[in-house]
Design an enzyme around this catalytic site. Structure first.
Site, short mmCIF file in Angstrom:
data_model
loop_
_atom_site.label_atom_id
_atom_site.label_comp_id
_atom_site.label_asym_id
_atom_site.label_seq_id
_atom_site.Cartn_x
_atom_site.Cartn_y
_atom_site.Cartn_z
N VAL A 41 4.21 -0.99 4.12
CA VAL A 41 2.87 -1.37 4.59
C VAL A 41 2.23 -2.19 3.49
O VAL A 41 2.16 -1.74 2.33
CB VAL A 41 2.02 -0.11 4.91
CG1 VAL A 41 0.64 -0.50 5.38
CG2 VAL A 41 2.71 0.76 5.96
N ILE A 83 0.84 -1.21 0.00
CA ILE A 83 0.00 0.00 0.00
C ILE A 83 0.87 1.25 0.00
O ILE A 83 0.55 2.26 -0.60
CB ILE A 83 -0.91 0.05 1.25
CG1 ILE A 83 -1.74 -1.21 1.39
CG2 ILE A 83 -1.79 1.27 1.21
CD1 ILE A 83 -2.62 -1.21 2.63
N GLY A 84 1.95 1.19 0.74
CA GLY A 84 2.81 2.37 0.81
C GLY A 84 4.00 2.11 1.71
O GLY A 84 4.19 0.99 2.18
N LYS A 129 2.25 -4.02 8.84
CA LYS A 129 3.30 -2.99 8.90
C LYS A 129 4.59 -3.67 9.28
O LYS A 129 4.64 -4.40 10.27
CB LYS A 129 2.95 -1.95 9.96
CG LYS A 129 1.82 -1.07 9.53
CD LYS A 129 1.76 0.17 10.37
CE LYS A 129 0.85 1.16 9.67
NZ LYS A 129 1.00 2.49 10.17
N ASP A 174 1.00 11.62 18.41
CA ASP A 174 1.42 11.91 17.03
C ASP A 174 0.19 12.04 16.13
O ASP A 174 0.12 11.45 15.06
CB ASP A 174 2.34 10.78 16.55
CG ASP A 174 3.07 11.15 15.26
OD1 ASP A 174 3.15 12.35 14.96
OD2 ASP A 174 3.54 10.23 14.57
N GLY A 213 6.07 3.84 5.09
CA GLY A 213 6.15 4.86 6.13
C GLY A 213 7.59 4.95 6.60
O GLY A 213 8.48 4.31 6.03
N SER A 214 7.81 5.75 7.65
CA SER A 214 9.19 5.90 8.10
C SER A 214 9.72 4.64 8.77
O SER A 214 10.92 4.48 8.93
CB SER A 214 9.29 7.10 9.04
OG SER A 214 8.19 7.12 9.89
N PHE A 215 8.82 3.72 9.19
CA PHE A 215 9.28 2.48 9.84
C PHE A 215 9.51 1.35 8.83
O PHE A 215 10.14 0.36 9.15
CB PHE A 215 8.27 2.01 10.88
CG PHE A 215 8.09 2.99 11.99
CD1 PHE A 215 9.14 3.31 12.83
CD2 PHE A 215 6.88 3.62 12.19
CE1 PHE A 215 8.99 4.21 13.86
CE2 PHE A 215 6.71 4.53 13.21
CZ PHE A 215 7.77 4.84 14.05
N GLY A 216 8.91 1.45 7.66
CA GLY A 216 9.05 0.38 6.67
C GLY A 216 7.82 0.30 5.79
O GLY A 216 6.98 1.21 5.80
N1 LIG Z 1 -4.54 0.48 8.50
C1 LIG Z 1 -4.33 0.98 7.29
N2 LIG Z 1 -5.26 0.83 6.31
C2 LIG Z 1 -5.05 1.33 5.08
N3 LIG Z 1 -3.93 2.00 4.71
C3 LIG Z 1 -2.96 2.16 5.64
C4 LIG Z 1 -3.10 1.66 6.97
N4 LIG Z 1 -1.98 1.98 7.66
C5 LIG Z 1 -1.18 2.65 6.80
N5 LIG Z 1 -1.75 2.77 5.60
C6 LIG Z 1 -1.18 3.44 4.41
O1 LIG Z 1 0.16 3.01 4.25
C7 LIG Z 1 1.00 4.11 3.90
C8 LIG Z 1 2.16 4.20 4.88
O2 LIG Z 1 1.62 4.41 6.18
P1 LIG Z 1 2.46 4.68 7.49
O3 LIG Z 1 1.50 5.08 8.55
O4 LIG Z 1 3.36 3.54 7.79
O5 LIG Z 1 3.42 5.84 7.11
P2 LIG Z 1 3.19 7.38 7.01
O6 LIG Z 1 1.95 7.79 7.73
O7 LIG Z 1 3.25 7.74 5.56
O8 LIG Z 1 4.45 7.93 7.75
P3 LIG Z 1 4.84 7.78 9.29
O9 LIG Z 1 5.53 6.47 9.40
O10 LIG Z 1 5.72 8.94 9.53
O11 LIG Z 1 3.57 7.84 10.12
C9 LIG Z 1 0.12 5.35 3.90
O12 LIG Z 1 -0.28 5.62 2.55
C10 LIG Z 1 -1.11 4.95 4.69
O13 LIG Z 1 -2.29 5.60 4.22
#
Ligand SMILES: Nc1ncnc2c1ncn2[C@@H]1O[C@H](COP(=O)(O)OP(=O)(O)OP(=O)(O)O)[C@@H](O)[C@H]1O
Length: 416
Positions: free
Chosen positions: A42, A34-35, A57, A177, A37-40
């Site tokens: 998703v 899906i995408g 995640k 956060d 994030g800063s941790f890795g």
């Molecule tokens: N539970 C979820 N359902 C659907 N999409 C998700 C979910 N969790 C994360 N995502 C999607 O995955 C991507 C990465 O999310 P993630 O929260 O890990 O990182 P981030 O918000 O971009 O950065 P950070 O790690 O700084 O919070 C984003 O596009 C987010 O919308």
């Protein structure tokens, strides 16, 4: 077969729905990324035994020491106990020791996050409807109530219900956060259709889910903390910037900033440098939300984004506000209406099944009746023709003794 919508937590608190203990990774199949994030990364995954779609995640823990790892697991345990309709459900976790990755399995939110929604409205040069904003704010306050007071909020009977002050200090969880990227959106049925690329702009019935809890806290001491705050801290409260301890009121500041951004399509405090931003946040001066919105919403935002901790309202105080009550009541009524429509469809389906069964019953009955009449006529003619009277033919017996089959659809037992 028709399935009824699940009863939301607001009416029936704490019902675990998916695995809540550590699950081996081979029980999941990755559907897509899906995408990141800063941790890795998703991923969208499917839990094979239950066929439930979830999010995985991946968190690299190679560089963490054992204390940090234990802290991370402790955090996961808190999250797994934080069950609320407006909080992303945490299902389970697993390690890949070889790759040194922790997998966190969570509820999948089919409509992405609030930052994508805001971006979308910005691209379309449109404002988010005020009713949608109140609905999202009310849902986020319900989620924060669960976090800050450890309790579920009772549904409103009338808008003027007296709310009992919550017990203080019980299982307080501070998000720390809160930002648009950590607020997820889904539909009531959480289905994916029409949601790809967020083309569907109807957010009127969107369900809001607060996510990404406390991970920053667990990873605070590690290198990852630095990467967590790589972005500008637009939503950080002045007391946190000044290194004062986090309190539930810090979440209220951040929530106020998020609501401001939903109205104005940009955060309340913006600056070219980090220091300039810090100065602006500490001063706490920011513009009004656009004229398009009501004064009530503007006052609400300004009350939340208040530098003075003494006058900044708590989650409980905000939930007492008549506009929030109205938004909550309206959400409840809309859900009630949707459930009524569901029941109506269900009744129409049952009616159709019963009609079909009645027709089958009728057909069988007339067949038996025909057989009976024929058998009686045969018997009469036998008697009239002076034939020896034998045993009563099976078809006559049958008519009296035959039990018609019970309808296959036992609606009485299912819908009692
Ligand atoms: N539970 C979820 N359902 C659907 N999409 C998700 C979910 N969790 C994360 N995502 C999607 O995955 C991507 C990465 O999310 P993630 O929260 O890990 O990182 P981030 O918000 O971009 O950065 P950070 O790690 O700084 O919070 C984003 O596009 C987010 O919308």
């Amino acid at each position: 077969m028709y399935t009824r919508r699940p009863i939301p937590n607001e009416y029936c608190p704490s019902q675990p729905s998916a695995p809540t203990v550590a699950q081996p990774a081979n029980q999941f199949q990755v559907l897509e990324e899906i995408g990141r994030g800063s941790f890795g990364a998703v991923h969208k995954v499917i839990h094979l035994p239950t066929k439930k779609v979830m999010v995985r995640k991946d968190i690299k823990y190679g560089h963490m020491n054992s204390k940090e790892r234990q802290q991370l697991i402790a955090e996961c345990t808190i999250l797994s106990q934080l069950k609320h309709e407006n909080i992303v459900e945490f299902y389970s976790w697993d390690f890949n020791e070889q790759k040194e990755v922790l997998y966190l399995y969570m509820e999948y939110c089919s409509r992405g996050d609030l930052s994508q929604m805001i971006k979308h409205y910005k691209q379309e040069h449109k404002y988010i409807p005020e009713k949608v904003i109140w609905g999202i704010l009310a849902q986020l306050l319900m989620a924060l109530y669960k976090c800050h007071y450890g309790d579920d909020l009772l549904p409103l009977t009338t808008m003027y219900d007296r709310m009992k002050p919550p017990a203080r200090g019980k299982n307080v969880v501070i998000h720390r956060d809160l930002k648009p990227g950590n607020i997820f959106l889904s539909n009531e049925d959480n289905e994916d259709k029409d949601n790809k690329n967020h083309r569907n702009m109807d957010y009127s019935q969107v369900v809001v889910k607060l996510g990404d809890f406390g991970l920053a806290k667990s990873l605070e001491a590690s290198i990852q903390f630095a990467t967590t705050y790589v972005g500008t801290p637009y939503y950080m409260s002045p007391e946190v910037l000044m290194d004062h301890p986090y309190s539930p009121l810090s979440d209220i500041w951040s929530l106020g900033c998020v609501i401001f951004e939903m109205c104005s399509l940009h955060p309340p405090f913006q600056a070219k440098t980090y220091l300039e931003l810090q100065k602006k946040i500490k001063a706490g001066k920011f513009e009004k939300i656009p004229e398009y919105y009501s004064d009530g919403l503007n006052l609400m935002v300004h009350s939340m984004v208040d530098v003075d901790l003494e006058t900044r309202p708590s989650t409980f105080e905000l939930l007492q506000d008549i506009q929030i009550r109205t938004a909550r009541k309206s959400l409840q009524l809309e859900r009630f209406e949707r459930n009524l429509l569901d029941y109506e469809n269900e009744l129409v389906n049952i009616e159709k099944i019963l009609e079909r069964q009645a027709m089958e019953y009728e057909r069988e009955y007339s067949q038996l009746k025909e057989q009976f009449v024929r058998a009686v006529e045969d018997r009469v003619s036998e008697v009239v023709n002076g034939k020896k009277i034998g045993k009563v033919p099976e078809s006559i017996h049958g008519y009296y003794n035959k039990r018609l089959p019970r309808p296959a659809y036992h609606w009485q037992t299912r819908y009692r």
